[in-house]
Motif scaffolding. Structure first.
Motif, short mmCIF file in Angstrom:
data_model
loop_
_atom_site.label_atom_id
_atom_site.label_comp_id
_atom_site.label_asym_id
_atom_site.label_seq_id
_atom_site.Cartn_x
_atom_site.Cartn_y
_atom_site.Cartn_z
N UNK A 1 0.83 -1.21 0.00
CA UNK A 1 0.00 0.00 0.00
C UNK A 1 0.86 1.26 0.00
N UNK A 2 1.92 1.27 0.84
CA UNK A 2 2.77 2.44 0.94
C UNK A 2 3.66 2.60 -0.29
N UNK A 3 4.09 1.49 -0.85
CA UNK A 3 5.03 1.56 -1.97
C UNK A 3 4.35 1.91 -3.29
N UNK A 4 3.13 1.42 -3.48
CA UNK A 4 2.48 1.58 -4.78
C UNK A 4 1.15 2.32 -4.71
N UNK A 5 0.80 2.85 -3.57
CA UNK A 5 -0.44 3.61 -3.45
C UNK A 5 -1.67 2.75 -3.65
N UNK A 6 -1.63 1.48 -3.23
CA UNK A 6 -2.75 0.57 -3.40
C UNK A 6 -3.74 0.68 -2.25
N UNK A 7 -4.98 0.35 -2.52
CA UNK A 7 -5.98 0.25 -1.46
C UNK A 7 -5.72 -1.06 -0.70
N UNK A 8 -6.27 -1.22 0.50
CA UNK A 8 -6.11 -2.48 1.23
C UNK A 8 -6.60 -3.69 0.42
N UNK A 9 -7.73 -3.51 -0.28
CA UNK A 9 -8.28 -4.61 -1.08
C UNK A 9 -7.35 -4.95 -2.24
N UNK A 10 -6.80 -3.92 -2.90
CA UNK A 10 -5.90 -4.16 -4.03
C UNK A 10 -4.61 -4.83 -3.56
N UNK A 11 -4.09 -4.41 -2.41
CA UNK A 11 -2.87 -5.01 -1.88
C UNK A 11 -3.09 -6.48 -1.56
N UNK A 12 -4.26 -6.80 -1.00
CA UNK A 12 -4.60 -8.20 -0.73
C UNK A 12 -4.69 -8.99 -2.02
N UNK A 13 -5.30 -8.40 -3.04
CA UNK A 13 -5.41 -9.06 -4.33
C UNK A 13 -4.03 -9.35 -4.92
N UNK A 14 -3.11 -8.38 -4.80
CA UNK A 14 -1.74 -8.56 -5.31
C UNK A 14 -1.05 -9.73 -4.60
N UNK A 15 -1.21 -9.81 -3.29
CA UNK A 15 -0.58 -10.90 -2.53
C UNK A 15 -1.13 -12.25 -2.96
N UNK A 16 -2.47 -12.35 -3.05
CA UNK A 16 -3.09 -13.64 -3.38
C UNK A 16 -2.74 -14.06 -4.81
N UNK A 17 -2.78 -13.11 -5.74
CA UNK A 17 -2.47 -13.47 -7.13
C UNK A 17 -1.02 -13.91 -7.28
N UNK A 18 -0.10 -13.19 -6.63
CA UNK A 18 1.31 -13.58 -6.69
C UNK A 18 1.52 -14.93 -6.04
N UNK A 19 0.82 -15.17 -4.95
CA UNK A 19 0.91 -16.48 -4.28
C UNK A 19 0.46 -17.59 -5.21
N UNK A 20 -0.64 -17.38 -5.91
CA UNK A 20 -1.16 -18.39 -6.83
C UNK A 20 -0.21 -18.63 -7.99
N UNK A 21 0.28 -17.55 -8.60
CA UNK A 21 1.09 -17.66 -9.82
C UNK A 21 2.50 -18.16 -9.57
N UNK A 22 2.95 -18.12 -8.33
CA UNK A 22 4.29 -18.62 -8.01
C UNK A 22 4.24 -19.89 -7.17
N UNK A 23 3.01 -20.38 -6.92
CA UNK A 23 2.82 -21.59 -6.12
C UNK A 23 3.53 -21.46 -4.77
N UNK A 24 3.35 -20.31 -4.15
CA UNK A 24 3.96 -20.02 -2.85
C UNK A 24 2.86 -19.79 -1.83
N UNK A 25 2.99 -20.38 -0.67
CA UNK A 25 1.99 -20.14 0.37
C UNK A 25 1.99 -18.67 0.74
N UNK A 26 0.80 -18.16 1.04
CA UNK A 26 0.63 -16.73 1.26
C UNK A 26 1.50 -16.22 2.40
N UNK A 27 1.57 -16.94 3.50
CA UNK A 27 2.36 -16.44 4.63
C UNK A 27 3.85 -16.47 4.33
N UNK A 28 4.29 -17.42 3.47
CA UNK A 28 5.70 -17.45 3.07
C UNK A 28 6.04 -16.26 2.18
N UNK A 29 5.12 -15.95 1.24
CA UNK A 29 5.33 -14.79 0.37
C UNK A 29 5.37 -13.51 1.19
#
Length: 225
Positions: A149-177
């Motif tokens: 949010x601080x780095x890219x000016x994202x909303x809380x919902x958008x930041x959550x979406x970024x985390x989940x999508x990156x987790x899915x596309x890299x096959x990485x557990x969310x808490x590890x990412x």
């Protein structure tokens, strides 16, 4: 768009869903809340026919789970397809939707000669373990969202979406990412694949027609591009 069918089953409601669990599925929450209130013990979800599930769909399930906990009830995922299965695994939320009822209530009586059902105390200890794990990982995930949010000016919902999508596309557990992302503040570097997927997710999370927000002061974040 997700649709559903409801069948009462004793003190619970069996809800079968099909379609896509995304932002539009929030329109189903009022009806699901009503079903939860009408039920004696909670809701059992059958999600085999759900072909797509993103962070917004997961958020709906979590909202329903939180409402059930507040009523002393439960929401379980009795069966699901690949889309939901992957999101539950990657985000570490599967355990929130497992059946925590005593074994004698959740399954038919065991044949004679087999091991006796688990005691209530075992189920309670398992639930406490799940809650402790969630409490341990949640602060790191929230901190990672704050960094985005601080780095890219994202909303809380958008930041959550970024985390989940990156987790899915890299096959990485969310808490590890989230842990690795927080580590970049101290100078560690994300793997190349993670940096690429994170940059793509940030770009997609930006509002249509606008370029992604640029970090004002985030040296580690600059390496993601």
């Amino acid at each position: 768009m997700a649709t559903m069918d409801v069948v009462p089953d004793g003190d619970r409601m069996t809800v079968t869903m099909w379609g896509e669990l995304d932002l539009g599925s929030r329109r189903l929450l009022p009806e699901l809340y009503d079903l939860l209130t009408l039920s004696g013990g909670g809701i059992d979800l059958r999600l085999d026919a759900v072909g797509f599930c993103d962070c917004s769909g997961l958020a709906c399930l979590l909202d329903l789970h939180d409402r059930a906990v507040g009523q002393g009830k439960s929401v379980t995922v009795r069966s699901c397809g690949v889309a939901v299965d992957r999101v539950l695994d990657l985000t570490g939320t599967r355990e929130l939707f497992t059946d925590s009822r005593p074994a004698e209530a959740a399954a038919p009586p065991a044949p004679s000669g087999t091991a006796p059902p688990r005691e209530d105390g075992q189920d309670l200890r398992a639930e406490v373990t799940q809650l402790r794990r969630a409490m341990q990982t949640r602060p790191t995930i929230d901190l990672a969202r704050g960094i985005l949010m601080a780095s890219f000016g994202l909303t809380p919902e958008a930041a959550w979406s970024v985390l989940v999508r990156t987790s899915q596309n890299t096959n990485t557990k969310l808490h590890d990412l989230a842990r690795d992302l927080v580590g970049t503040v101290g100078g560690t570097t994300l793997p190349e694949q993670v940096r690429r997927q994170l940059s793509a997710a940030v770009a997609d999370a930006s509002r249509p027609g606008e370029a992604p927000a640029r970090p004002a002061r985030a040296p580690a974040a600059a390496e993601w591009e």
